[in-house]
Design a protein around this motif. Structure first.
Motif, short mmCIF file in Angstrom:
data_model
loop_
_atom_site.label_atom_id
_atom_site.label_comp_id
_atom_site.label_asym_id
_atom_site.label_seq_id
_atom_site.Cartn_x
_atom_site.Cartn_y
_atom_site.Cartn_z
N VAL A 5 0.85 -1.18 0.00
CA VAL A 5 0.00 0.00 0.00
C VAL A 5 0.89 1.23 0.00
O VAL A 5 1.89 1.28 0.70
CB VAL A 5 -0.92 0.02 1.24
CG1 VAL A 5 -1.78 1.26 1.27
CG2 VAL A 5 -1.78 -1.23 1.26
N ASP A 6 0.49 2.21 -0.79
CA ASP A 6 1.23 3.46 -0.86
C ASP A 6 0.24 4.55 -1.22
O ASP A 6 -0.92 4.28 -1.50
CB ASP A 6 2.32 3.37 -1.93
CG ASP A 6 3.46 4.34 -1.69
OD1 ASP A 6 3.32 5.25 -0.84
OD2 ASP A 6 4.48 4.20 -2.36
N THR A 7 0.67 5.78 -1.20
CA THR A 7 -0.16 6.89 -1.63
C THR A 7 0.55 7.63 -2.76
O THR A 7 1.77 7.54 -2.90
CB THR A 7 -0.44 7.88 -0.48
OG1 THR A 7 0.78 8.37 0.02
CG2 THR A 7 -1.21 7.21 0.64
N VAL A 8 -0.23 8.35 -3.53
CA VAL A 8 0.30 9.15 -4.63
C VAL A 8 -0.15 10.60 -4.41
O VAL A 8 -1.33 10.84 -4.20
CB VAL A 8 -0.23 8.64 -5.99
CG1 VAL A 8 0.25 9.53 -7.11
CG2 VAL A 8 0.20 7.21 -6.23
N THR A 9 0.77 11.52 -4.43
CA THR A 9 0.44 12.93 -4.29
C THR A 9 0.31 13.54 -5.67
O THR A 9 1.19 13.38 -6.51
CB THR A 9 1.53 13.65 -3.48
OG1 THR A 9 1.68 13.00 -2.22
CG2 THR A 9 1.18 15.10 -3.27
N VAL A 10 -0.81 14.22 -5.90
CA VAL A 10 -1.05 14.84 -7.19
C VAL A 10 -1.24 16.34 -7.00
O VAL A 10 -1.89 16.78 -6.10
CB VAL A 10 -2.31 14.24 -7.85
CG1 VAL A 10 -2.60 14.90 -9.20
CG2 VAL A 10 -2.17 12.74 -8.01
#
Length: 64
Positions: free
Chosen positions: A59-64
């Motif tokens: 699991v990871d997050t992506v910053t946009v």
């Protein structure tokens, strides 16, 4: 002890659903903490008496 990634989703009524990514486990709760405890118990019950499978997801997050 093995870590299993889970995904939480908040419903329109404020309740939470949660599913284990690598296991056929799904649970719900009125609050996120309740859903978290419920999924822990469900995973433990599912794995009781079995060799725990290794998690194959991350699991990871992506910053946009």
């Amino acid at each position: 002890m093995t870590d299993y990634p889970v995904i939480y989703e908040k419903a329109d009524d404020g309740s939470w659903s949660v599913r284990a990514v690598d296991l056929p486990i799904f649970s719900v709760g009125d609050a996120r903490e309740e859903a978290a405890e419920s999924i822990r118990e469900a995973i433990a019950f599912f794995l009781e008496g079995a060799d725990p499978p290794a998690s194959t997801s991350g699991v990871d997050t992506v910053t946009v």
